[in-house]
Design an enzyme around this catalytic site. Sequence first.
Site, mmCIF file in Angstrom:
data_model
loop_
_atom_site.group_PDB
_atom_site.id
_atom_site.type_symbol
_atom_site.label_atom_id
_atom_site.label_comp_id
_atom_site.label_asym_id
_atom_site.label_seq_id
_atom_site.Cartn_x
_atom_site.Cartn_y
_atom_site.Cartn_z
ATOM 1 N N HIS A 157 0.821 -1.218 0.000
ATOM 2 C CA HIS A 157 0.000 0.000 0.000
ATOM 3 C C HIS A 157 0.854 1.266 0.000
ATOM 4 C CE1 HIS A 157 -4.008 -1.900 0.652
ATOM 5 N NE2 HIS A 157 -3.195 -2.914 0.949
ATOM 6 N N ASP A 364 3.440 9.240 -0.672
ATOM 7 C CA ASP A 364 2.282 8.450 -0.257
ATOM 8 C C ASP A 364 2.007 7.393 -1.310
ATOM 9 O OD1 ASP A 364 0.126 7.724 1.326
ATOM 10 O OD2 ASP A 364 -0.447 9.820 1.676
HETATM 11 O O1 F6P Z 1 -1.685 2.433 4.449
HETATM 12 C C1 F6P Z 1 -0.470 2.222 5.069
HETATM 13 C C2 F6P Z 1 -0.653 1.773 6.502
HETATM 14 O O2 F6P Z 1 0.556 1.511 7.078
HETATM 15 C C3 F6P Z 1 -1.477 0.548 6.651
HETATM 16 O O3 F6P Z 1 -0.758 -0.609 6.526
HETATM 17 C C4 F6P Z 1 -2.019 0.770 8.014
HETATM 18 O O4 F6P Z 1 -3.201 0.119 8.227
HETATM 19 C C5 F6P Z 1 -2.223 2.265 8.070
HETATM 20 O O5 F6P Z 1 -1.241 2.798 7.271
HETATM 21 C C6 F6P Z 1 -2.265 2.803 9.473
HETATM 22 O O6 F6P Z 1 -1.083 2.561 10.160
HETATM 23 P P1 F6P Z 1 -1.105 1.960 11.596
HETATM 24 O O7 F6P Z 1 -1.920 0.706 11.510
HETATM 25 O O8 F6P Z 1 0.330 1.694 11.952
HETATM 26 O O9 F6P Z 1 -1.733 3.004 12.472
#
Ligand code: F6P
Length: 488
Positions: A157, A364
């Site tokens: 992602h 991003d």
């Molecule tokens: O979209 C990238 C990402 O790292 C996802 O894998 C994750 O769910 C989101 O951002 C939020 O990050 P975190 O779960 O570490 O708060």
Amino acid sequence: MNLVVVSNRVSRGKANEPMTGGLAAALLPVVEKSGAIWVGSSGRVRDGAQKDPFAEIEALGAGALALLDLPAAHYGGYYEGFANSALWPALHSRADLIRASEEDYLSYREVNAFMARALLRFEKRETVLWIQDYHFLALGAELRGLGVTQPIGFFLHTPWPARAVIGAVPHHRELIEAMLAYNLIGFQTSDDCENFISYVQSDLGLVVRNGVVTSRHGRSHIAVFPIGIDAEKFALQAAKSVSHPDVSRLRRSLNGEKLAIGVDRLDYSKGLVNRINAFDRMWTSQPALARAVSLLQIATPSRGTIEAYGNLQSELAKLVGDVNGRHGEVDWTPIRYLNKGFSQTVLAGLYRTAQVGVVTPLYDGMNLVAKEYVAAQNPADPGVLVLSKFAGAANELDTALLVNPHDIDGMARAIATAVSMSLAERRMRWEAMMVKLRAGTIQQWFADFVDALQETQIDKAAGEPLLAEPATSWSLRSVTVNSSTRYH
Ligand code: F6P
């Protein structure tokens, strides 16, 4: 086919609960409908050997949500450590922020191995596994080590950076070799894909032909699948949400002034400091815009125990205070700054209320806030998206006002332009973006990836390269895939 989707963070499917991160919000509706089992972290940890690591298994739409308590001894090293203090900064081209010990790496590998063992519970002959994101780069290799032969796909992602930057991650070679256990490796953009291929060719010395690489694990297909949203559904939700009490209160408080909105996780990749500086610059250089436009910045904390995130939170709080102190009036606050999460329902209404959406990350993977902001607009009077050219979304949303997030003056000018843009130009830009959003929905993304993953098995049986495209073109979008179709 039984589909098992794996991600670190999952969503429990309540539209009215706050959701952190694009991944969980994006996957929820499609996983619910598909009947897949969605496996992820419960957010809790457990000590010792676990007989059954699944803390909860509950229904989720036509499928199920299966949550694991991850091993207490390794969770910190895995999540705060290697995943978010080595991989995350490198993936966002911030090698200077890499802080990870050997123990962190071992914990990361332990958690990947633990997840692999837990997934055996769902293994059947017709199971297809789809692993999400950088938390689980080595999960495919662990599963292969346990004898799993079914198709395993992986989607990243985040961005994938230049060779030299990923080369700053400890054990990069071992990890990227492990990634080649996946049958299909998907990226958000062609730049990410090309960077990955460049590493595989130059650092691993492997040949990539027509998007296929052969390693000791077998063949892996490498391709682009830009993630989307359900734009029609989000638009309906936005139209309804304007009467939500939170949204109505915001509207009443505006007294005719225009609103710009930013919604981000509190993360250094999101360019929040530069964004606040750009508003500061705009109000300084164009004092007429004071009172005419204010900013609502939602910055939802995550990963708060990591030093870089704690530092950023303090820096932003001080900066917002300074800017408000400099430009504020007894009856006007330039920046409303909120450190909490909101539900998708409320966010949809907030986006529709704002005349300007500011999405200005330094890097991003995609940025679904950009897409949601566009989808939420009133077609008769749409707002303007100010979008970083370094967000994956800029590839599709190219009629947004594209900005360089390092150029504070340029951003200040773009925000001012957005505030005063004519209705005709706003509609023209917005309509062009909606065409793209309708063409690249989350449902299409999901179906394209799963179809392509299943196709890798046919390819394996045939022993021929599946992708007949030149190496410069990786997009599988809008290709209908069925068992007799080759990509072209
Ligand atoms: O979209 C990238 C990402 O790292 C996802 O894998 C994750 O769910 C989101 O951002 C939020 O990050 P975190 O779960 O570490 O708060």
